[in-house]
Scaffold this motif. Sequence first.
Motif, PDB file in Angstrom:
ATOM      1  N   TYR B 107       0.729  -1.205  -0.026  1.00 33.80           N
ATOM      2  CA  TYR B 107       0.062  -0.089  -0.015  1.00 33.80           C
ATOM      3  C   TYR B 107       0.936   1.310   0.095  1.00 33.80           C
ATOM      4  O   TYR B 107       1.930   1.341   0.403  1.00 33.80           O
ATOM      5  CB  TYR B 107      -1.077  -0.124   1.253  1.00 33.80           C
ATOM      6  CG  TYR B 107      -0.392  -0.112   2.412  1.00 33.80           C
ATOM      7  CD1 TYR B 107      -0.134   1.205   3.167  1.00 33.80           C
ATOM      8  CD2 TYR B 107      -0.410  -1.291   3.409  1.00 33.80           C
ATOM      9  CE1 TYR B 107       0.547   1.242   4.559  1.00 33.80           C
ATOM     10  CE2 TYR B 107       0.013  -1.159   4.507  1.00 33.80           C
ATOM     11  CZ  TYR B 107       0.520  -0.085   5.027  1.00 33.80           C
ATOM     12  OH  TYR B 107       1.035  -0.153   6.507  1.00 33.80           O
ATOM     13  N   ALA B 111      -2.440   5.781   1.008  1.00 32.32           N
ATOM     14  CA  ALA B 111      -3.330   4.804   1.652  1.00 32.32           C
ATOM     15  C   ALA B 111      -3.135   4.739   3.104  1.00 32.32           C
ATOM     16  O   ALA B 111      -4.146   4.616   3.927  1.00 32.32           O
ATOM     17  CB  ALA B 111      -3.117   3.479   0.998  1.00 32.32           C
ATOM     18  N   PHE B 114      -4.865   8.177   4.418  1.00 34.61           N
ATOM     19  CA  PHE B 114      -6.000   8.346   4.643  1.00 34.61           C
ATOM     20  C   PHE B 114      -6.759   7.068   5.067  1.00 34.61           C
ATOM     21  O   PHE B 114      -8.045   6.998   4.910  1.00 34.61           O
ATOM     22  CB  PHE B 114      -6.517   8.755   3.093  1.00 34.61           C
ATOM     23  CG  PHE B 114      -6.227  10.123   2.583  1.00 34.61           C
ATOM     24  CD1 PHE B 114      -6.697  11.364   3.216  1.00 34.61           C
ATOM     25  CD2 PHE B 114      -5.138  10.324   1.857  1.00 34.61           C
ATOM     26  CE1 PHE B 114      -6.153  12.434   2.808  1.00 34.61           C
ATOM     27  CE2 PHE B 114      -4.674  11.383   1.222  1.00 34.61           C
ATOM     28  CZ  PHE B 114      -5.259  12.637   1.907  1.00 34.61           C
ATOM     29  N   ASP B 115      -5.940   6.242   5.341  1.00 37.33           N
ATOM     30  CA  ASP B 115      -6.479   5.038   6.035  1.00 37.33           C
ATOM     31  C   ASP B 115      -7.188   4.140   5.109  1.00 37.33           C
ATOM     32  O   ASP B 115      -8.492   3.784   5.282  1.00 37.33           O
ATOM     33  CB  ASP B 115      -7.381   5.416   7.319  1.00 37.33           C
ATOM     34  CG  ASP B 115      -7.204   4.292   8.351  1.00 37.33           C
ATOM     35  OD1 ASP B 115      -6.445   3.218   8.217  1.00 37.33           O
ATOM     36  OD2 ASP B 115      -7.670   4.559   9.684  1.00 37.33           O
ATOM     37  N   LEU B 116      -6.881   4.052   3.939  1.00 33.38           N
ATOM     38  CA  LEU B 116      -7.896   3.525   2.870  1.00 33.38           C
ATOM     39  C   LEU B 116      -7.926   1.735   3.202  1.00 33.38           C
ATOM     40  O   LEU B 116      -7.204   1.405   3.757  1.00 33.38           O
ATOM     41  CB  LEU B 116      -6.945   3.667   1.282  1.00 33.38           C
ATOM     42  CG  LEU B 116      -6.884   5.250   0.914  1.00 33.38           C
ATOM     43  CD1 LEU B 116      -6.331   5.340  -0.462  1.00 33.38           C
ATOM     44  CD2 LEU B 116      -8.297   5.870   1.104  1.00 33.38           C
ATOM     45  N   LYS B 118      -7.582  -0.605   1.328  1.00 32.06           N
ATOM     46  CA  LYS B 118      -6.285  -1.398   0.881  1.00 32.06           C
ATOM     47  C   LYS B 118      -5.385  -1.611   1.892  1.00 32.06           C
ATOM     48  O   LYS B 118      -4.951  -2.422   2.203  1.00 32.06           O
ATOM     49  CB  LYS B 118      -5.483  -0.658  -0.373  1.00 32.06           C
ATOM     50  CG  LYS B 118      -4.393  -1.371  -0.887  1.00 32.06           C
ATOM     51  CD  LYS B 118      -4.040  -1.090  -2.023  1.00 32.06           C
ATOM     52  CE  LYS B 118      -2.457  -1.165  -2.617  1.00 32.06           C
ATOM     53  NZ  LYS B 118      -2.332  -2.830  -2.743  1.00 32.06           N
ATOM     54  N   LYS B 119      -4.990  -0.435   2.806  1.00 34.91           N
ATOM     55  CA  LYS B 119      -4.272  -0.295   3.873  1.00 34.91           C
ATOM     56  C   LYS B 119      -4.739  -1.331   4.899  1.00 34.91           C
ATOM     57  O   LYS B 119      -3.959  -2.176   5.445  1.00 34.91           O
ATOM     58  CB  LYS B 119      -3.842   0.797   4.416  1.00 34.91           C
ATOM     59  CG  LYS B 119      -2.881   0.995   5.339  1.00 34.91           C
ATOM     60  CD  LYS B 119      -3.410   1.867   6.626  1.00 34.91           C
ATOM     61  CE  LYS B 119      -2.609   1.694   7.618  1.00 34.91           C
ATOM     62  NZ  LYS B 119      -3.132   2.244   9.040  1.00 34.91           N
TER      63      LYS B 119
END
Lengths: 314, 251, 378, 283
Positions: B107, B111, B114-116, B118-119
């Motif tokens: 990631y 990521a 923004f704490d997406l 995927k992460k």
Amino acid sequence: MEPETAFSAIGEDLICIGRVTVFLQQFANALALGSVYALFAIGFTLIFGVLEIITLAHGTIFMVGAFAGLLAVTKLHLGLGPAILTAMLAAGTLGWVIDLVAVRPLRKRSFHHLAPMIATIGCATFITSIAQGLFGAEAYRFPFDFVPATSYTLGPVQLTLLQLIIIAISFAFMVIIIVLLHKTKWGKAVRAVAENRRTAALLGIPVDRVYQITSFTAGALGGAAGILTGINFNTIHAFMGGPMLHRGIAVVILGGMGDIRGALLGGLILGFSEIMSVAYISSDFRDAVSFGLLFLILLLKPAGIFGRTGERKV
Amino acid sequence: MLKVQNIIKDFGGLRVLDGVVFQVAEGAIFGLIGPNGAGKTTVFNIVSGLLQPTDGRVIFNGADITRLPPHAIAAQGISRTFQNIRIFGEMSLLENVLVGMHRLFSYSPAAMFFDLPKKRTEEKLLREKACDILSLVNLEDKADWAAKNLSYGGQRKLELARALATDPKLLLVDEPAAGMNPAETEELMDEIVQINRRGYTICVIEHDMKVIMGICGQIAVLNFGELIAEGSPEEVKRNPLVIEAYLGKEG
Amino acid sequence: MKLPGKALVLVTAIALFATASPAAEIRIGVAEALTGPVAKYGVPIRNGFALAAEEINAKGGIKGNKIELIIEDEQGKKEEAINVFKKFIFKDRTLAIFGPTLSNSAFAADPIANAQKTIVFGTSNTAEGITAIGPYVFRNSIAEADILPKVVGVAKKKLGLKKVAILYGNDDSFTKSGYDVFKRVVEQEKLQVLTTETFAKGDIDFSAQLTKIKNLNPDAIICSALVEEAANIILQARKLGMPERIRFIGGNGFNSAKLMEIAGKAAEGSISGSPWFLDDPSAKNQEFVRTYTAKFSIPPDQFAAQAYDALYIMAEGIKAAKLSGNLEKDRTALRNALAKVKNFKGVGGLFSFNENRDAAQKGRVLIIKKGKFSLYAE
Amino acid sequence: MGEFLASTWYTYNTLLYTIFVNGMLALSIYLTLACGQLSLGNAAFMGMGAYTAAILTMKAGAPFGIALIAGGALPALVALIIGIPTLRLSGVYLAMATLGFGEVVRVAFLNMSITGGSLGLNGVPAKTEFWHLLLVMGILIYFFVKLKSSRFGRALEAINEDETAASVMGIRTTLFKVWAFAAGAFIAGVAGGLNAHFTFFVSPREYGFEFAVDILTFAILGGTQTFWGPIVGSTILTLLPELLRFMGPYRLALNGLILLFVVIYLPNGIVSRDTFKKKADRG
């Protein structure tokens, strides 16, 4: 304006002689300046080599040496030799006290490796502030004719007695230190500790005492640089250590941290680059040239001239 | 799988390795033995990219990896442990293993910031996997301990787990039994065999030949930087050079 | 050890300032650098104010109201200067503020006082554009631009100068401003500049620059430097064998007894300019020098003299203003009264503010003779 | 009461602003310290940011936000350029190289006309509002919290603890060190831009070696094991001289003594991992 215009009426030969004269005089200036830098830097590098700390109080020690010498001369009416010894004794004692108070307590425990450096900043702030309280912020000088203002004319070059004394004393101290380190029992102990303190301790070397002696010696050398600078340049004040420390760090980095030959050579290089850049480039760019040079040397030899790069420790 | 070809290494005029040649076959447990100071760890350091050889080549799965930086060699699938344990003491056990998994993560910094999803999914998945790896060496119950608080044996196991976490094809193990008592050593050797059965090729350094005699299929013997013997444990054991240089001394 | 005694005196002094504040007092803030390297200017300034306040109060104050100085250290740092200014404006609610020591800090702190319609009166800020910050900014420090043309003009005429070398500190706004003026004047006077050399603050070795200059053989060296550096430059020049025929010409920076203290005989014949000088024989100045030296056991310098005059100038303004007790109104009233101060007789001679609230004061050209400043030309 | 609050706010807001800016600077050096590198160039980066942002708002009329970002981007770019050759090496080489670099930058400020030479730039518009500082600090804290539990944070920590072991784990150590250095430069540059717009003045004097050491002191005194340490350290060291005003001329002496004692008794900094652990135990 180029020197040529000033000489254009006199003829080519004289221009040439004029240039050589100026060069030789600048060479002498550089030697005198460089040897003070070197003397200052040796103490600094000794501490780094043996105690493995960057002591930011070394500029303060330098200042204390200058003031101690000044008081010895003005209050006790001592001569040059005893005054230098007083300055060294005072500065050496201060170096020892700083080790005792600020560095020693941090030696045994596991801590951030920069903590002792911050402790020396605390000491430096404290001592500088006290010095300012005692002496004010203004500049002092040694009495006129404390060292006779004799000038020697060596061919076309003018050197004052004082410059000769400074060059002689600086080199003498460096030779003494190098001889002490290599020929005496204590010198060997110091080098052993610098090499590896744990092994040295196992070999029965009193590591703590070695640290104390090193701190004293380094302080004394800083004090010697302080009084000599004070006599030669006539500006002794509480903040005189700042610019010197700054340059001292550059010198030590240039020569290789912890290496005495490096401090000597680095001091001379910085002295020469400062003087020669003023003489032949522009005084506007003196510091840029000096520190740019430092930057370049580090890119080529990252550990400094005498620094050991070696293989990565695995 | 790994071919070490004519490695020479000089340290400031001193020849530490002199034409070392050996091969590790896929799926094997290969032993590199020799008395202290024979240059075994230097071989590992060269293979893992920490040192550059003066001469010679290291071929891994057909590719020349001789002058690659350590992280690139790790990416090729070689991982290792250290003789003097080098775990990350201030970090937790789990974090140590997660550092080992560094190259499995993909990631981006964005990521992360923004704490997406995927992460989050990646972290979740790999944290679970890290726990699995810890349980492989029976350390799962101490996952959130600071690594420096582990026992000596525990730290060795953790180092092994961290090396495994990089998902290597070849695992270099440097003196795993150093400082361990016989019972612990036996347990560790068992674990190495277990690991090998999971499909990892292993190359292990040991100065005490007896310790690994039982688990290695192939052994190379170094003495003073030179390869003096190579073969099965039985062959090596009978080699007069080995007996003279090494076993003889051990008595 | 001198330390405890001195510390005690200072602590009590501060305690006195802090506690003694009955009703009818005129509060004035003094923000100067009292610690750190800049303190060598800030401390004499503080002394000048303290002496003037003591004298004014001893004579019954201004219309019966005593002056209360609130003195704070700003360390010569811009953030500190802002902090101190804000403390004066909002917390201590002073009528006006003196300071800060450096022009750099003034550029940071003065806009805040100006925005709050509080007078800020600089006694040591010489940089261009200080009073342009706003209508509440005043100063009595005269800019180099007001003196140097005269100094160079006089020197050229009396010594017949043709070729000069220039040496200045290029990393300090005071010495750099001085250089800019010198450069302009030298062009106007059609002097040939053989070389322009620089140094940096804190330098102690000027041998490289001086060797270069010596070799070019100028008629004079024009030097924009602060006093310690100037003294050292002159001293080192003579040591390098620079003949006394080659004069040093400087500005405000030369104007301190330190110059002779450090350079000694080498300083003889150096030319500078300033409205005030230590050895000015006028009765007013001699009285000031005597009381100051008695009180602080060190002779005053230009910084002390300008601060001393500044408080008296402020007192003139306060006398003329109609104060109502409403601080906001009083600040504005004082501002308007202060701007009108004309022909005040101080230790530095006659003083008036010009329309930009800068000093309109006559500079005098000085020469060092027998270890003293004396008048070279009015 | 309201008036009292207002006057207190106006008296001390610059101090508060300075605390925030120093906090950012401490965090900027923390990023390099967090991967075992010592940078003495952060004061110079701050200066570059201050000049860049001030020039943009003063001379180009750029919006403050853009000026700040540019003020961060320029030093970050420079950090990338000087970081790549120096950071490949381990040890204190970065400290040394950045020391020389700082000096070169100072001389550049002195000799350029756009920076106003030694006179500096005055009349920088008052643009910094308290919420700007809160926002930037908030973003930074959020960033460091996220970093801590991410693969990037773990990689930095691993490099800090044992660079060799980290590289064997497949971490591109040089890359991480260079990025951390550049990100630190970015933060320092933004802090410089914010500072210039509430002190109205920028000059080459302020960003020298002494201030670089001050920044380092903020971080070490506070502790570099967690990112809270540098914030706490810079807050204390910014407040201390103000709190010690009553000491008069000896306040810096006391300041030095306090620094010394804190380091001796808390060599790992005021905030260390143990600080949190103890709190957790009690809770």
